[in-house]
Design a protein around this motif. Structure first.
Motif, mmCIF file in Angstrom:
data_model
loop_
_atom_site.group_PDB
_atom_site.id
_atom_site.type_symbol
_atom_site.label_atom_id
_atom_site.label_comp_id
_atom_site.label_asym_id
_atom_site.label_seq_id
_atom_site.Cartn_x
_atom_site.Cartn_y
_atom_site.Cartn_z
ATOM 1 N N MET A 1 0.849 -1.163 0.000
ATOM 2 C CA MET A 1 0.000 0.000 0.000
ATOM 3 C C MET A 1 0.900 1.233 0.000
ATOM 4 N N SER A 2 0.563 2.187 -0.847
ATOM 5 C CA SER A 2 1.382 3.389 -0.957
ATOM 6 C C SER A 2 1.189 4.287 0.262
ATOM 7 N N THR A 3 2.073 5.233 0.391
ATOM 8 C CA THR A 3 2.024 6.157 1.522
ATOM 9 C C THR A 3 0.751 6.992 1.498
ATOM 10 N N ASN A 4 0.335 7.422 0.291
ATOM 11 C CA ASN A 4 -0.889 8.228 0.193
ATOM 12 C C ASN A 4 -2.120 7.430 0.623
ATOM 13 N N ALA A 5 -2.195 6.166 0.209
ATOM 14 C CA ALA A 5 -3.325 5.330 0.597
ATOM 15 C C ALA A 5 -3.311 5.076 2.107
ATOM 16 N N TYR A 6 -2.128 4.860 2.638
ATOM 17 C CA TYR A 6 -1.982 4.633 4.076
ATOM 18 C C TYR A 6 -2.436 5.861 4.858
ATOM 19 N N LEU A 7 -2.001 7.032 4.447
ATOM 20 C CA LEU A 7 -2.384 8.273 5.116
ATOM 21 C C LEU A 7 -3.883 8.559 4.955
ATOM 22 N N ALA A 8 -4.430 8.237 3.777
ATOM 23 C CA ALA A 8 -5.860 8.441 3.554
ATOM 24 C C ALA A 8 -6.673 7.556 4.494
ATOM 25 N N PHE A 9 -6.255 6.299 4.666
ATOM 26 C CA PHE A 9 -6.963 5.407 5.576
ATOM 27 C C PHE A 9 -6.869 5.908 7.014
ATOM 28 N N LEU A 10 -5.688 6.336 7.422
ATOM 29 C CA LEU A 10 -5.540 6.830 8.788
ATOM 30 C C LEU A 10 -6.383 8.083 9.020
ATOM 31 N N LEU A 11 -6.444 8.970 8.034
ATOM 32 C CA LEU A 11 -7.240 10.185 8.167
ATOM 33 C C LEU A 11 -8.739 9.858 8.250
ATOM 34 N N ILE A 12 -9.207 8.999 7.342
ATOM 35 C CA ILE A 12 -10.629 8.597 7.367
ATOM 36 C C ILE A 12 -10.951 7.896 8.680
ATOM 37 N N GLY A 13 -10.103 6.988 9.091
ATOM 38 C CA GLY A 13 -10.337 6.254 10.336
ATOM 39 C C GLY A 13 -10.341 7.165 11.559
ATOM 40 N N ALA A 14 -9.379 8.080 11.624
ATOM 41 C CA ALA A 14 -9.318 8.992 12.770
ATOM 42 C C ALA A 14 -10.550 9.893 12.815
ATOM 43 N N LEU A 15 -11.010 10.359 11.663
ATOM 44 C CA LEU A 15 -12.217 11.187 11.626
ATOM 45 C C LEU A 15 -13.444 10.405 12.100
ATOM 46 N N LEU A 16 -13.560 9.154 11.684
ATOM 47 C CA LEU A 16 -14.679 8.315 12.130
ATOM 48 C C LEU A 16 -14.637 8.087 13.642
ATOM 49 N N VAL A 17 -13.459 7.807 14.164
ATOM 50 C CA VAL A 17 -13.312 7.554 15.595
ATOM 51 C C VAL A 17 -13.643 8.810 16.402
ATOM 52 N N VAL A 18 -13.137 9.954 15.980
ATOM 53 C CA VAL A 18 -13.382 11.203 16.707
ATOM 54 C C VAL A 18 -14.865 11.577 16.638
ATOM 55 N N ALA A 19 -15.485 11.434 15.464
ATOM 56 C CA ALA A 19 -16.905 11.773 15.333
ATOM 57 C C ALA A 19 -17.761 10.874 16.226
ATOM 58 N N ASP A 20 -17.497 9.577 16.209
ATOM 59 C CA ASP A 20 -18.270 8.664 17.047
ATOM 60 C C ASP A 20 -18.001 8.924 18.525
ATOM 61 N N GLY A 21 -16.772 9.233 18.868
ATOM 62 C CA GLY A 21 -16.438 9.544 20.257
ATOM 63 C C GLY A 21 -17.160 10.786 20.758
ATOM 64 N N GLN A 22 -17.292 11.791 19.918
ATOM 65 C CA GLN A 22 -18.006 13.004 20.320
ATOM 66 C C GLN A 22 -19.497 12.735 20.508
ATOM 67 N N ILE A 23 -20.048 11.902 19.650
ATOM 68 C CA ILE A 23 -21.459 11.521 19.810
ATOM 69 C C ILE A 23 -21.646 10.789 21.134
ATOM 70 N N ILE A 24 -20.759 9.870 21.424
ATOM 71 C CA ILE A 24 -20.841 9.122 22.685
ATOM 72 C C ILE A 24 -20.688 10.067 23.870
ATOM 73 N N TYR A 25 -19.747 10.990 23.799
ATOM 74 C CA TYR A 25 -19.510 11.896 24.924
ATOM 75 C C TYR A 25 -20.723 12.777 25.195
ATOM 76 N N ARG A 26 -21.243 13.414 24.167
ATOM 77 C CA ARG A 26 -22.367 14.340 24.367
ATOM 78 C C ARG A 26 -23.628 13.609 24.808
ATOM 79 N N SER A 27 -23.927 12.509 24.149
ATOM 80 C CA SER A 27 -25.122 11.755 24.524
ATOM 81 C C SER A 27 -24.950 11.093 25.883
ATOM 82 N N GLY A 28 -23.773 10.563 26.144
ATOM 83 C CA GLY A 28 -23.511 9.908 27.427
ATOM 84 C C GLY A 28 -23.555 10.872 28.587
ATOM 85 N N ARG A 29 -23.075 12.089 28.366
ATOM 86 C CA ARG A 29 -23.111 13.100 29.431
ATOM 87 C C ARG A 29 -24.555 13.420 29.809
#
Length: 154
Positions: A1-29
């Protein structure tokens, strides 16, 4: 896997994790603050659970990114799919943890209040007038309809 594909996956994954984490935090609070416990304690517990969620799912993201699947675009799509499944599992586990915390807060609130007070039953009041042939305040049964006209049987 090329560096660009690797970075794209990490960026997409990190955005998904942060978005879901914020939903959990606000709703859980809000979920924990509305229980019988202390609102500040609910916000604090929600923050702790959300931090654990972020750490665990970002760690899984890092591990999934190292798996060699194949070409660039199919590799990214396959990894995002695996990440979404793992993220759904982590989300469900986090919701279970929040529900357990809320249950413990409600039990603690009941214990602090001293539990439910026993309510003595009120004096029963007769809502019907007893039948003439029965004595007492609480008639057991009414007389048979078969013995009085117009319902007499032969």
């Amino acid at each position: 896997m090329s560096t660009n594909a690797y970075l794209a996956f990490l960026l997409i994954g990190a955005l998904l994790v942060v978005a879901d984490g914020q939903i959990i935090y606000r709703s859980g609070r809000r979920y924990l603050e509305n229980s019988y416990g202390d609102p500040a304690a609910g916000a604090s517990m929600s923050r702790l659970v959300t931090v654990l969620f972020h750490l665990a799912t970002l760690g899984v993201l890092a591990l999934v990114s190292t798996i060699n699947i194949g070409g660039d675009l199919p590799s990214i799509i396959a990894r995002v799919g695996v990440l979404l499944l793992i993220l759904a599992l982590a989300h469900a586990i986090t919701l279970g943890a929040l529900a357990r915390i809320r249950g413990e807060q409600e039990v603690e609130a009941v214990v602090q209040r001293g539990g439910r007070q026993r309510v003595e039953p009120e004096q029963q009041v007769t809502t019907v007038t007893p039948v003439q042939s029965q004595d007492g305040r609480y008639p057991d049964v009414s007389p048979s309809l078969e013995q009085h006209p117009p319902y007499t049987t032969p």
